[in-house]
Design a protein around this motif. Structure first.
Motif, PDB file in Angstrom:
ATOM      1  N   ASP A 158       0.836  -1.231   0.271  1.00  0.00           N
ATOM      2  CA  ASP A 158      -0.017  -0.303   0.256  1.00  0.00           C
ATOM      3  C   ASP A 158       0.597   1.440   0.286  1.00  0.00           C
ATOM      4  OD1 ASP A 158       0.540   0.120   2.514  1.00  0.00           O
ATOM      5  OD2 ASP A 158      -1.314   0.394   3.701  1.00  0.00           O
ATOM      6  N   ASP A 159       1.776   1.561  -0.087  1.00  0.00           N
ATOM      7  CA  ASP A 159       2.787   2.094   0.066  1.00  0.00           C
ATOM      8  C   ASP A 159       3.726   2.634  -1.407  1.00  0.00           C
ATOM      9  OD1 ASP A 159       2.865   2.404   3.127  1.00  0.00           O
ATOM     10  OD2 ASP A 159       3.857   0.012   2.706  1.00  0.00           O
ATOM     11  N   SER A 208      -1.423   4.764   1.623  1.00  0.00           N
ATOM     12  CA  SER A 208      -1.571   3.573   3.029  1.00  0.00           C
ATOM     13  C   SER A 208      -2.638   4.370   3.777  1.00  0.00           C
ATOM     14  CB  SER A 208      -0.802   4.246   3.829  1.00  0.00           C
ATOM     15  OG  SER A 208       0.863   3.472   3.627  1.00  0.00           O
ATOM     16  N   PRO A 249       6.125  -0.336   6.302  1.00  0.00           N
ATOM     17  CA  PRO A 249       6.635   0.598   7.363  1.00  0.00           C
ATOM     18  C   PRO A 249       5.813   0.931   7.717  1.00  0.00           C
ATOM     19  CG  PRO A 249       6.694   1.613   5.270  1.00  0.00           C
ATOM     20  CD  PRO A 249       5.807   0.606   5.187  1.00  0.00           C
ATOM     21  N   THR A 263      -2.272  -2.281   3.636  1.00  0.00           N
ATOM     22  CA  THR A 263      -0.973  -3.541   3.632  1.00  0.00           C
ATOM     23  C   THR A 263      -2.106  -4.523   3.912  1.00  0.00           C
ATOM     24  OG1 THR A 263       0.650  -2.308   4.629  1.00  0.00           O
ATOM     25  CG2 THR A 263       0.456  -4.721   4.391  1.00  0.00           C
TER      26      THR A 263
HETATM   27 MN    MN Z   1       1.523   1.713   4.305  1.00  0.00          MN
END
Ligand code: MN
Length: 252
Positions: free
Chosen positions: A11-12, A42, A96, A109
């Motif tokens: 998702d980043d 995110s 992260p 995520t």
């Molecule tokens: Mn993320």
């Protein structure tokens, strides 16, 4: 035997270091295909883009593609339409920042893995608990180990695994424990400021999430320097409540 197809997402965004480390870590286990958002996504949760077309473009490496959509869009398009065959595994990450407790409902995520599970493919979500990780490689090693296990043993059809890895050298990890979803303290700061034209704007976030490290939870595990694996289920029904309202009748 053809090597198993492994679908990797995050998702980043496709440039995120965690995605590259994850794809590398899984490379030995099968044929890795990456479908990832073309930008930061995110906290989009399980959002899906229904009101606009989606574009998919090749990205730098063989079998890497970026999508101008959410992690859920990526997994749905890949499994339903774009991949040459059905994946044996979906892995989402390495995020992260932790995805612990109630935060799983916001997490893009976890949603990537949730969508994999809904499509009937065994799925894992992997997060490094540090927002600025120093040891993404450790989470990569854990991902490889778990992916190998799941490729061999499979997962129940309606279960996905939400994995959180302490940001430590691999040798410093104390172990891997199965946990339940903990409870987060909602203390998000809402920042209110003025834009250059004097109009107010608001920004949610700021402070790191607080938590109650209750026994047996994901929070407790990572506090104790262990990898946390929480099995999450498709069915969000509150079965206890359903049982207790059996006697209740509501007249229309
Ligand atoms: Mn993320």
């Amino acid at each position: 035997m053809t090597s198993p197809l492994i679908l990797v997402t995050n998702d980043d965004g496709i440039q995120a270091p965690g995605l590259h480390i994850l794809a590398e870590a899984l490379d030995e286990l099968g044929e890795v295909w990456v479908y990832a958002p073309d930008r930061q996504q995110s906290a989009v949760g399980h959002g899906v883009s229904l009101h606009r077309p989606l574009r998919v473009h090749p990205y730098n490496h063989e079998r890497w593609y970026m999508v101008d959509g959410t992690p859920t869009d990526c997994v749905m398009l890949a499994i339903r339409h774009l991949l040459p065959r059905r994946p044996a595994l979906v892995v989402s990450g390495i995020n992260p920042g932790a995805n612990l407790g109630d935060d799983v409902t916001y997490s893009g995520t976890v949603a990537g893995a949730f969508e994999g599970m809904l499509q009937g493919v065994p799925s894992l979500a992997i997060s490094d608990v540090a927002y600025v990780p120093k040891h993404l490689k450790t989470a990569g090693q854990v991902a490889e180990k778990l992916a190998e296990l799941v490729l061999r043993e499979g997962l129940p059809l309606e279960t996905l695994l939400n994995v959180n890895v302490p940001d430590l050298p691999y040798k410093k990890l104390r172990g891997i424990v199965f946990t339940r979803m903990g409870r987060r303290h909602y203390e998000d700061e809402i920042i209110s400021r003025k834009d250059p034209r004097g109009n107010p704007y608001y920004w949610i976030g700021g402070s790191a999430p607080g938590n109650v490290a209750e026994s047996g939870t994901d929070f407790e595990a990572v506090d104790n320097m262990s990898v946390s694996i929480t099995p999450l289920q498709r069915d969000l029904t509150d079965h206890h409540s359903l049982e207790s309202v059996r006697e209740v009748t509501i007249e229309l």
